[in-house]
Design a protein around this motif. Structure first.
Motif, mmCIF file in Angstrom:
data_model
loop_
_atom_site.group_PDB
_atom_site.id
_atom_site.type_symbol
_atom_site.label_atom_id
_atom_site.label_comp_id
_atom_site.label_asym_id
_atom_site.label_seq_id
_atom_site.Cartn_x
_atom_site.Cartn_y
_atom_site.Cartn_z
ATOM 1 N N ILE A 160 0.865 -1.117 0.146
ATOM 2 C CA ILE A 160 0.081 -0.116 0.076
ATOM 3 C C ILE A 160 0.835 1.195 -0.095
ATOM 4 C CG2 ILE A 160 -1.571 1.292 1.504
ATOM 5 C CD1 ILE A 160 -2.796 -1.431 2.283
ATOM 6 N N ILE A 161 2.041 1.323 0.817
ATOM 7 C CA ILE A 161 2.831 2.330 1.043
ATOM 8 C C ILE A 161 3.500 2.584 -0.477
ATOM 9 C CG2 ILE A 161 4.877 3.247 1.938
ATOM 10 C CD1 ILE A 161 4.086 1.774 4.561
ATOM 11 N N GLN A 162 3.951 1.585 -1.051
ATOM 12 C CA GLN A 162 4.560 1.611 -2.296
ATOM 13 C C GLN A 162 3.715 2.027 -3.520
ATOM 14 O OE1 GLN A 162 7.844 1.766 -0.939
ATOM 15 N NE2 GLN A 162 8.215 1.393 -3.444
ATOM 16 N N GLU A 163 2.585 1.732 -3.498
ATOM 17 C CA GLU A 163 1.584 1.976 -4.477
ATOM 18 C C GLU A 163 1.075 3.436 -4.375
ATOM 19 O OE1 GLU A 163 -2.542 -0.077 -5.908
ATOM 20 O OE2 GLU A 163 -0.949 -1.436 -5.508
ATOM 21 N N GLY B 41 2.842 10.225 -7.739
ATOM 22 C CA GLY B 41 4.026 10.786 -7.876
ATOM 23 C C GLY B 41 4.695 11.512 -6.907
ATOM 24 N N GLU B 42 4.820 10.585 -5.926
ATOM 25 C CA GLU B 42 5.372 10.867 -4.551
ATOM 26 C C GLU B 42 4.909 11.990 -3.710
ATOM 27 O OE1 GLU B 42 9.705 11.088 -4.974
ATOM 28 O OE2 GLU B 42 9.783 9.001 -6.002
ATOM 29 N N THR B 43 3.693 12.231 -3.897
ATOM 30 C CA THR B 43 2.818 13.247 -3.215
ATOM 31 C C THR B 43 2.642 12.801 -1.776
ATOM 32 O OG1 THR B 43 1.992 14.427 -5.185
ATOM 33 C CG2 THR B 43 0.835 14.791 -3.063
ATOM 34 N N PHE B 44 2.343 11.169 -1.716
ATOM 35 C CA PHE B 44 1.853 10.763 -0.660
ATOM 36 C C PHE B 44 2.756 9.617 -0.317
ATOM 37 C CE2 PHE B 44 -2.083 12.454 -1.679
ATOM 38 C CZ PHE B 44 -2.540 12.971 -0.497
#
Length: 111
Positions: free
Chosen positions: A32-35, A41-44
């Motif tokens: 979940i973290i990776q997805e 786009g690395e916002t979260f």
């Protein structure tokens, strides 16, 4: 700029985003973290200490259920989270609210 405002805005949508990622299939925490990182786009870029309390709260609210996988070969057991029927209904409601809020913000911001 003080990132307090960014953190505050993100915090309000995390439940919705986690449920959305679980909509298609069961996933384990790191997945979940990776997805979330890749799709946003690395916002979260969540940390374990942020994600797991969300998952536990969603589980307490019966919006997700968890199951441990069997260890196969060298693979360790993993705890997978899956959206429930109530979770899906709740996600639909949250998405409707999000659209209304997002539209209202756009009108105020002049988009």
């Amino acid at each position: 700029m003080n990132d307090k405002y960014e953190r505050q805005m993100k915090k309000g949508v995390l439940d919705m985003l986690v449920l959305r990622l679980l909509k298609s299939e069961a996933k384990y925490g790191y997945q979940i973290i990776q997805e979330m990182k890749e799709k946003s786009g690395e916002t979260f870029m969540l940390k374990d200490g942020t994600l797991y309390p969300i998952l536990y709260r969603l589980e307490d609210d019966k919006l997700v259920v968890s199951k441990w996988s069997e260890a196969e070969g060298k693979q360790v057991p993993r705890k997978y989270y899956e959206i429930t029927e109530m979770g899906q209904k709740t996600l639909d409601e949250i998405e409707t609210v999000w659209k209304r809020i997002s539209d209202g913000i756009s009108k105020i911001m002049g988009d």
